[in-house]
Design a protein around this motif. Structure first.
Motif, PDB file in Angstrom:
ATOM      1  N   VAL A   1      40.439   8.757  18.766  1.00  0.00           N
ATOM      2  CA  VAL A   1      41.294   7.626  18.815  1.00  0.00           C
ATOM      3  C   VAL A   1      42.371   7.184  18.299  1.00  0.00           C
ATOM      4  O   VAL A   1      42.995   7.487  17.604  1.00  0.00           O
ATOM      5  N   ARG A   2      42.857   6.258  18.973  1.00  0.00           N
ATOM      6  CA  ARG A   2      44.352   5.826  18.455  1.00  0.00           C
ATOM      7  C   ARG A   2      44.306   4.473  17.730  1.00  0.00           C
ATOM      8  O   ARG A   2      43.484   3.796  17.783  1.00  0.00           O
ATOM      9  N   MET A   3      45.223   5.129  16.708  1.00  0.00           N
ATOM     10  CA  MET A   3      45.095   4.475  15.251  1.00  0.00           C
ATOM     11  C   MET A   3      46.353   3.041  15.920  1.00  0.00           C
ATOM     12  O   MET A   3      47.642   3.899  16.763  1.00  0.00           O
ATOM     13  N   PRO A   4      46.110   2.388  15.442  1.00  0.00           N
ATOM     14  CA  PRO A   4      47.742   1.301  15.376  1.00  0.00           C
ATOM     15  C   PRO A   4      48.971   1.545  15.385  1.00  0.00           C
ATOM     16  O   PRO A   4      50.508   1.195  16.288  1.00  0.00           O
ATOM     17  N   THR A   5      49.105   3.421  14.313  1.00  0.00           N
ATOM     18  CA  THR A   5      49.917   3.192  13.795  1.00  0.00           C
ATOM     19  C   THR A   5      51.023   4.663  15.055  1.00  0.00           C
ATOM     20  O   THR A   5      52.537   5.068  14.480  1.00  0.00           O
ATOM     21  N   GLY A   6      50.052   4.399  16.104  1.00  0.00           N
ATOM     22  CA  GLY A   6      50.487   5.474  16.870  1.00  0.00           C
ATOM     23  C   GLY A   6      49.863   6.678  16.982  1.00  0.00           C
ATOM     24  O   GLY A   6      50.041   7.547  18.023  1.00  0.00           O
ATOM     25  N   GLN A   7      49.458   7.256  15.372  1.00  0.00           N
ATOM     26  CA  GLN A   7      49.223   7.912  15.878  1.00  0.00           C
ATOM     27  C   GLN A   7      47.246   8.619  16.033  1.00  0.00           C
ATOM     28  O   GLN A   7      46.065   7.836  16.765  1.00  0.00           O
ATOM     29  N   TRP A   8      46.534   9.765  16.260  1.00  0.00           N
ATOM     30  CA  TRP A   8      45.358   9.964  16.730  1.00  0.00           C
ATOM     31  C   TRP A   8      44.249   9.963  15.973  1.00  0.00           C
ATOM     32  O   TRP A   8      45.000  11.248  15.698  1.00  0.00           O
TER      33      TRP A   8
ATOM     34  N   LEU B   1      50.323  13.231  15.577  1.00  0.00           N
ATOM     35  CA  LEU B   1      50.957  12.232  14.494  1.00  0.00           C
ATOM     36  C   LEU B   1      51.499  11.622  16.046  1.00  0.00           C
ATOM     37  O   LEU B   1      52.238   9.888  15.776  1.00  0.00           O
ATOM     38  N   GLU B   2      52.163  12.334  17.285  1.00  0.00           N
ATOM     39  CA  GLU B   2      52.547  11.456  17.928  1.00  0.00           C
ATOM     40  C   GLU B   2      51.467  11.893  19.893  1.00  0.00           C
ATOM     41  O   GLU B   2      51.073  12.798  19.073  1.00  0.00           O
TER      42      GLU B   2
END
Length: 77
Positions: free
Chosen positions: A33-40, A54-55
């Motif tokens: 799942v990709r988070m809105p923060t760009g983390q996974w 983290l990226e």
């Protein structure tokens, strides 16, 4: 083994998404799942803990590690 050239740019979120989709579709990962923060958020198996990447580069590094593991465990490799 033939050495691969180094990347000239950072991996993009689109590239990481494509790899994440392939890994889930091939059942090499349970979920990503990709988070809105760009983390996974990544889960290997349904009963395993969720990991935070983290990226996009971390997603590609995970894909490379999985690919290396699956290729090195094939008979005759």
């Amino acid at each position: 083994m033939i050495p691969r050239p180094h990347r000239s740019s950072r991996p993009t979120a689109a590239e990481a998404s494509a790899w994440a989709d392939v890994l889930v579709r091939r059942r090499l990962l349970h979920a990503t799942v990709r988070m809105p923060t760009g983390q996974w958020l990544v889960q290997d198996h349904p009963d395993r803990p969720v990991r935070l990447l983290l990226e996009p580069a971390d997603v590609l590094a995970l894909a490379a590690a999985i690919q290396h593991r699956t290729r090195s465990t094939r008979p005759g490799s």
